[in-house]
Structure formats: structure tokens, C-alpha cells
Design an enzyme around this catalytic site. Structure first.
Site, PDB file in Angstrom:
ATOM      1  CG  ASN A  51       2.675  -1.075  10.761  1.00  0.00           C
ATOM      2  OD1 ASN A  51       2.566  -2.559   9.917  1.00  0.00           O
ATOM      3  ND2 ASN A  51       1.387  -0.916  11.093  1.00  0.00           N
ATOM      4  CB  CYS A  84      -2.365  -4.612   6.380  1.00  0.00           C
ATOM      5  SG  CYS A  84      -2.026  -3.080   6.811  1.00  0.00           S
ATOM      6  CG  HIS A  87      -1.918  -7.144   9.650  1.00  0.00           C
ATOM      7  ND1 HIS A  87      -0.689  -6.285   9.291  1.00  0.00           N
ATOM      8  CD2 HIS A  87      -2.791  -5.716  10.318  1.00  0.00           C
ATOM      9  CE1 HIS A  87      -0.821  -5.386   9.492  1.00  0.00           C
ATOM     10  NE2 HIS A  87      -2.205  -4.854   9.940  1.00  0.00           N
ATOM     11  CE1 TYR A 137      -1.257   5.171  10.725  1.00  0.00           C
ATOM     12  CE2 TYR A 137       1.126   3.794  10.779  1.00  0.00           C
ATOM     13  CZ  TYR A 137      -0.428   3.862  10.684  1.00  0.00           C
ATOM     14  OH  TYR A 137      -0.485   2.751  10.629  1.00  0.00           O
ATOM     15  CD  GLU A 162      -1.175  -0.053   4.144  1.00  0.00           C
ATOM     16  OE1 GLU A 162      -2.011   1.096   3.849  1.00  0.00           O
ATOM     17  OE2 GLU A 162      -1.341  -1.332   4.655  1.00  0.00           O
TER      18      GLU A 162
END
Length: 400
Positions: free
Chosen positions: A275, A111, A233, A143, A79
């Protein structure tokens, strides 16, 4: 015919920020990051590293002459695409000098994209048992500085070779998946930072897990007691723990102990990298395999994939005889241990120095070039990549 993952490798940037240090600078209790969220370190990519370079670096560890000759597809789940039209798979295909007679495609669904690629690869091999597929899940989670999501950023890639009669783990034909259009997380095409409804997204992640887990048990006549381990995940490690807890109420005490211990093993890489969106589930699988020497051939591993928006899938894999011979635990440990820790000001500068969303030419700082593949610039709105000598490094100075 058995189909699954024959080999697996990872890549992550050579720079990181310590989250205890970051917490103190941000005025937060470090326990909020290391215990409440469950993260210790966070990978920080320079602008010369993106999903293409990380994906190529990870894949280059797996593409032997035999695999090169057998590849029928290159699939990249991400993504963090570098172009709205051209597939990242084509850039990687070129950097690895792969044969031209292959398909090269990029897949997107938050994801979940890495799992979509894995399942597409499995279906392709079922119809072409003499072929293999290179699957790459690569992402950069952003972010923003001093935001609520800052502690859940990260960067990395996981590459997998999918083929018949795999030496590592099969992908069993027992998937249960669910799709529902919701707005828990998204990223508009004009920016590189995500928009997240944090509390709502967590609630949906857990609700999707409960739904697919319940249906999986019903359809496959399996329970938590049938699993040697479960991987999830991991946008951050505490999220996966909450999902695991939903699977344990009816499990035997020894199952609860086993799954919790192996869950902890599956989070070690995430705790140090952060992440990586589409690759997070497979980073967790790799962490489990690298850190738990008690796993045995025939063990069933559960995998839960979630992509906001949202699509979720639960499936399982069976470890194959000699699977541990396919692991590169020492290589991964060395890569993480040899990274350079950044001061918070250096991390903030690196985070802010990014390829812009505009037509102007851009050149990354060569002082941060690392690894075999780098983005050397964007010239005339064309991304330029370079393959460098293996283990090349342009900078030896301390960056602060």
C-alpha cells in the site's frame, strides 16, 4: 484542448520482505496473505528514505530540460508529510534544482491527496496551456509489527507530468466526487502509525464506490461496457476486486472477462510493493499499462480514488496514440527484481529504526543509503537531504 498525463514513473525502496515468509513467522497460513488479502511482497523503507526522497527519485526520471523550463507547479499528495508546516514539495523542488518561479504545495486528504493534486494540475493547465505540472503521490503505510494491518503496509511514490496534448493519457472532464465526514481511518499528528476501523473502512470504500459509480453512469451515459479497463485505489488487491465486482452485474460477458483480466494486470505492482496510500491508484494505472500489451489508443480507462475520512472520485482517461512509447516497463521491472529481500528479523529492525517524533538529533544508518536522494539526518530539528551520484550505493553486504 486535451489535458492529461504526459509521462509517469515510480520509485520504491530497495528492500522488501516476502509475505509467505512473514506469515510463517507470524503463525499464519500464507494463503491468508497471498490469497485472502492478495499481497506477495512488501516494500520496506529504511529511515534514510521518506516521501521526499522517493518522490524526488521518481520525478527525476521525468524532468527533462524542456519539462524543467515549462513547470509551473510542483504538487505533492501525501498523508506521510515530514513536517506539519513546510511542504514536501519544497524539499523536492530543491533536490531537483527546479526553477524558483513555480508554486510548490503539499495536499492532504488521506489516500485521495494524489487525485486532488492531479485535478488541481489539470485545472491549472487549462488556464496555462503552455505550462506543465509535476504531480507526485508518495507515502509510507505503517500499522505496526504483528498488527492486523501489518500485511497492508508498503512504501513508494508515483510521479506524473501533467500538460496539454499529453502523449500518455488524457484526464477526461467527467469526474464524479463525493465527500462525507466519517471516522474509518486516521493518523494523529504525534505518531506515524495509522488507526483503522478495518471492517468499517472496507464497507465505506465499497459504499463510496457504488455511489460515485452509479452517479457517474447517470451523468455521463456510460456503463462498464464502455471501458477497456478499470483501476482502483488499492490498499490491498482484494479491496479493488470487491469494488470491480460491484460494476459488473449488468456488463456483457466479454466486458466482464476483459475488465477482470486487466484488473489483474493493474495489481501486479501492488502485490509486490504494498500500500502506498495516495499513490496506490496511480501505481495500479502504471501496472496496467506496463503489463497489458493489448491496450490500444482510444481505450477508455476508469479510475476510482478513495481517501478515508472520506472523499471518493471516479473519472476516466483516454489512451493517446503512441502511449506505449512513454512507458518504462523494463526500468520498473529491473527496479523490483534488483531489490534485496530481508529476513524477518532484518525487516523488524529496519521498521523499528525510524526518525523519532522528538527534538533529538537523529542519523540514519548509511549502510541502508540507496538511490540518488537520501535523508542524511535530522540535526537541530532540521531535516537534511543529500543528492548523491546516480545509482549510488553505500552497501554491498547482505543485510540480515
Amino acid at each position: 484542448m486535451k489535458i492529461g498525463i504526459d509521462a509517469i514513473a515510480m520509485d520504491t525502496p530497495d528492500f522488501y520482505v516476502d509475505l509467505v515468509t512473514l506469515a510463517k513467522v507470524r503463525g499464519d497460513d500464507p494463503d491468508k496473505y497471498t490469497i485472502g488479502i492478495g499481497q506477495d511482497e512488501q516494500a520496506v523503507p529504511p529511515s534514510s528514505q521518506d516521501i521526499v526522497t522517493m518522490g524526488a527519485n521518481a520525478a527525476s526520471q521525468l524532468v527533462t530540460p524542456a519539462i524543467r523550463a515549462s513547470i509551473g507547479m510542483v504538487l505533492v499528495g501525501t498523508e506521510s508529510g515530514v513536517d506539519a508546516s513546510k511542504s514536501a514539495a519544497l524539499f523536492i523542488h530543491q533536490l531537483l534544482d527546479l526553477p524558483e518561479w513555480v508554486r510548490a504545495v503539499e495536499l492532504k486528504e488521506a489516500c485521495y491527496g494524489g487525485t486532488a493534486a492531479l485535478m488541481m494540475a489539470r485545472d491549472y493547465v487549462a488556464g496555462h496551456p503552455d505550462k506543465s505540472v509535476l504531480v507526485i503521490a508518495a507515502d509510507i503505510a505503517r500499522y505496526g509489527l504483528a498488527t492486523a494491518g501489518e500485511v497492508t503496509q508498503g512504501a513508494g511514490a508515483v510521479a506524473m507530468i501533467v500538460k496539454a496534448e499529453p502523449r500518455l493519457i488524457t484526464i477526461e472532464p467527467d469526474s464524479v466526487y463525493r465527500s462525507t465526514s466519517i471516522n474509518d481511518f486516521w493518523r494523529p499528528i504525534y505518531q506515524d502509525t495509522a488507526i483503522a476501523q478495518g471492517k468499517y473502512s472496507t464497507e465505506q470504500y465499497l459504499a463510496f464506490f457504488q455511489a460515485v459509480w452509479d452517479r457517474y453512469q447517470e451523468e455521463n451515459k456510460l456503463t462498464a461496457d464502455n471501458f477497456a479497463g478499470m483501476t482502483f485505489h488499492l490498499p490491498y488487491t482484494k479491496m479493488g476486486k470487491k469494488a470491480l465486482d460491484l460494476a459488473l452485474p449488468k456488463a456483457e460477458p466479454q466486458t466482464v472477462k476483459r475488465l477482470k483480466e486487466r484488473f489483474d494486470a493493474s495489481t501486479r505492482y501492488c502485490r509486490r510493493i504494498g500500500n502506498i496510500y495516495t499513490g496506490s491508484l496511480y501505481l495500479g494505472l502504471l501496472s496496467l499499462l506496463d503489463h497489458d500489451a493489448t491496450l490500444q489508443a482510444g481505450d477508455r480507462i476508469g479510475l476510482f480514488s478513495y481517501g478515508s475520512g472520506a472523499v471518493a472520485e471516479f473519472f476516466s482517461g483516454i489512451l493517446q496514440p503512441g502511449f506505449s512509447d512513454q512507458l518504462q516497463s523494463a526500468v520498473h521491472a529491473r527496479q523490483l527484481d534488483e531489490r534485496q529481500q530481508l529476513t524477518v528479523p532484518a525487516y523488524e529492525a529496519l521498521f523499528s529504526d525510524k526518525v523519532p517524533y522528538d527534538p533529538e538529533d537523529y542519523r540514519p544508518d548509511p549502510a541502508y543509503f540507496r538511490g540518488q536522494f537520501v535523508l542524511t539526518g535530522v540535526v537541530g530539528q532540521e531535516r537534511l537531504y543529500e543528492k548523491r551520484p546516480a545509482h549510488a550505493s553505500n552497501a554491498t553486504q547482505q543485510l540480515d
